[in-house]
Scaffold this motif. Structure first.
Motif, PDB file in Angstrom:
ATOM      1  N   UNK A 171      14.891 -20.840  77.067  1.00  0.00           N
ATOM      2  CA  UNK A 171      15.637 -19.639  76.678  1.00  0.00           C
ATOM      3  C   UNK A 171      15.203 -19.121  75.305  1.00  0.00           C
ATOM      4  N   UNK A 172      14.521 -19.954  74.521  1.00  0.00           N
ATOM      5  CA  UNK A 172      14.095 -19.520  73.191  1.00  0.00           C
ATOM      6  C   UNK A 172      12.883 -18.600  73.223  1.00  0.00           C
ATOM      7  N   UNK A 173      12.227 -18.484  74.369  1.00  0.00           N
ATOM      8  CA  UNK A 173      11.027 -17.646  74.441  1.00  0.00           C
ATOM      9  C   UNK A 173      11.348 -16.178  74.189  1.00  0.00           C
ATOM     10  N   UNK A 174      12.445 -15.684  74.752  1.00  0.00           N
ATOM     11  CA  UNK A 174      12.782 -14.268  74.595  1.00  0.00           C
ATOM     12  C   UNK A 174      13.163 -13.911  73.158  1.00  0.00           C
ATOM     13  N   UNK A 175      14.104 -14.614  72.519  1.00  0.00           N
ATOM     14  CA  UNK A 175      14.435 -14.225  71.132  1.00  0.00           C
ATOM     15  C   UNK A 175      13.287 -14.431  70.150  1.00  0.00           C
ATOM     16  N   UNK A 176      12.452 -15.439  70.370  1.00  0.00           N
ATOM     17  CA  UNK A 176      11.322 -15.638  69.464  1.00  0.00           C
ATOM     18  C   UNK A 176      10.346 -14.471  69.531  1.00  0.00           C
ATOM     19  N   UNK A 177      10.090 -13.970  70.721  1.00  0.00           N
ATOM     20  CA  UNK A 177       9.166 -12.841  70.824  1.00  0.00           C
ATOM     21  C   UNK A 177       9.805 -11.556  70.295  1.00  0.00           C
ATOM     22  N   UNK A 178      11.117 -11.416  70.460  1.00  0.00           N
ATOM     23  CA  UNK A 178      11.796 -10.264  69.863  1.00  0.00           C
ATOM     24  C   UNK A 178      11.670 -10.292  68.350  1.00  0.00           C
ATOM     25  N   UNK A 179      11.865 -11.471  67.746  1.00  0.00           N
ATOM     26  CA  UNK A 179      11.684 -11.619  66.293  1.00  0.00           C
ATOM     27  C   UNK A 179      10.264 -11.258  65.879  1.00  0.00           C
ATOM     28  N   UNK A 180       9.295 -11.743  66.609  1.00  0.00           N
ATOM     29  CA  UNK A 180       7.897 -11.505  66.264  1.00  0.00           C
ATOM     30  C   UNK A 180       7.550 -10.024  66.337  1.00  0.00           C
ATOM     31  N   UNK A 181       7.978  -9.363  67.404  1.00  0.00           N
ATOM     32  CA  UNK A 181       7.659  -7.948  67.577  1.00  0.00           C
ATOM     33  C   UNK A 181       8.316  -7.112  66.481  1.00  0.00           C
ATOM     34  N   UNK A 182       9.593  -7.366  66.206  1.00  0.00           N
ATOM     35  CA  UNK A 182      10.299  -6.574  65.199  1.00  0.00           C
ATOM     36  C   UNK A 182       9.715  -6.825  63.807  1.00  0.00           C
ATOM     37  N   UNK A 183       9.350  -8.074  63.520  1.00  0.00           N
ATOM     38  CA  UNK A 183       8.756  -8.380  62.214  1.00  0.00           C
ATOM     39  C   UNK A 183       7.397  -7.709  62.060  1.00  0.00           C
TER      40      UNK A 183
END
Length: 199
Positions: A171-183
């Protein structure tokens, strides 16, 4: 004569460099907007969380089932040769779909130009986390209904066992990629207000 003129020009330029226009009202750095962004942040979180339903449905269609052979009369199952590898395949397929969901959430949240900032960022990450968790709940439910057995199979028959997720860390795959894209979008933008005033 030339030296004296050069020295005079140098002195005048040095005097001009020491003088500067006084700034009476220095520009203020943009502050973090919290109160005005709370309602849009709730909307971002709830909309992103709803993506967990199509995420689980797509996973139930794409994840391969594990073929098992009925070896005992009381329902004991044994996997066929190399079929146990599908347990990893199921996890990997969900991980890639969750990363695609996180990528989509991050890009859409960034394009809300008038609401860019830490409040919407936190809401997008939380929405991605909820969407991935909801996908882990809905995906196996969709898969179990798809691979349900209507009648009891005969001894020695091969049946398809519904795909499953053996690890909750996916489940951590989705929020981690959201963080990466926004950063990455924030670093690429480079503005102090992230371009909110241009919206």
């Amino acid at each position: 004569m030339v030296d004296s003129a050069g020295k005079a020009a140098h002195r005048s330029s040095a005097v001009a460099d020491t003088w500067s226009v006084p700034v009476l009202f220095p520009p203020q750095r943009p502050r973090v907007v919290v109160k005005a962004d709370l309602l849009p942040a709730v909307s971002v979180l709830s909309t992103a969380a709803l993506l967990g339903i199509p995420l689980g449905w797509l996973w139930s269609l794409m994840a391969p089932p594990q073929r098992m052979r009925l070896v005992t009369a009381d329902g004991g199952l044994a996997p066929l040769e190399l079929e146990s590898w599908h347990r990893f395949d199921d996890l990997a397929v969900f991980g890639f779909l969750a990363m695609a969901t996180g990528l989509l959430i991050g890009i859409v949240a960034w394009f809300l130009r008038e609401r860019r900032g830490p409040v919407v960022f936190v809401a997008a990450v939380a929405g991605a986390l909820v969407a991935a968790w909801l996908g882990t709940q809905m995906g196996p439910a969709f898969a179990n209904s798809r691979y349900s057995v209507d009648s009891p199979p005969a001894l020695g028959a091969v049946v398809a066992q519904a795909p499953r997720l053996d690890s909750g860390w996916v489940v951590l795959a989705a929020p981690l990629l959201t963080c990466l894209v926004y950063a990455l979008m924030t670093a690429w933008n480079g503005r102090e207000d992230l371009g909110r005033r241009l919206g």
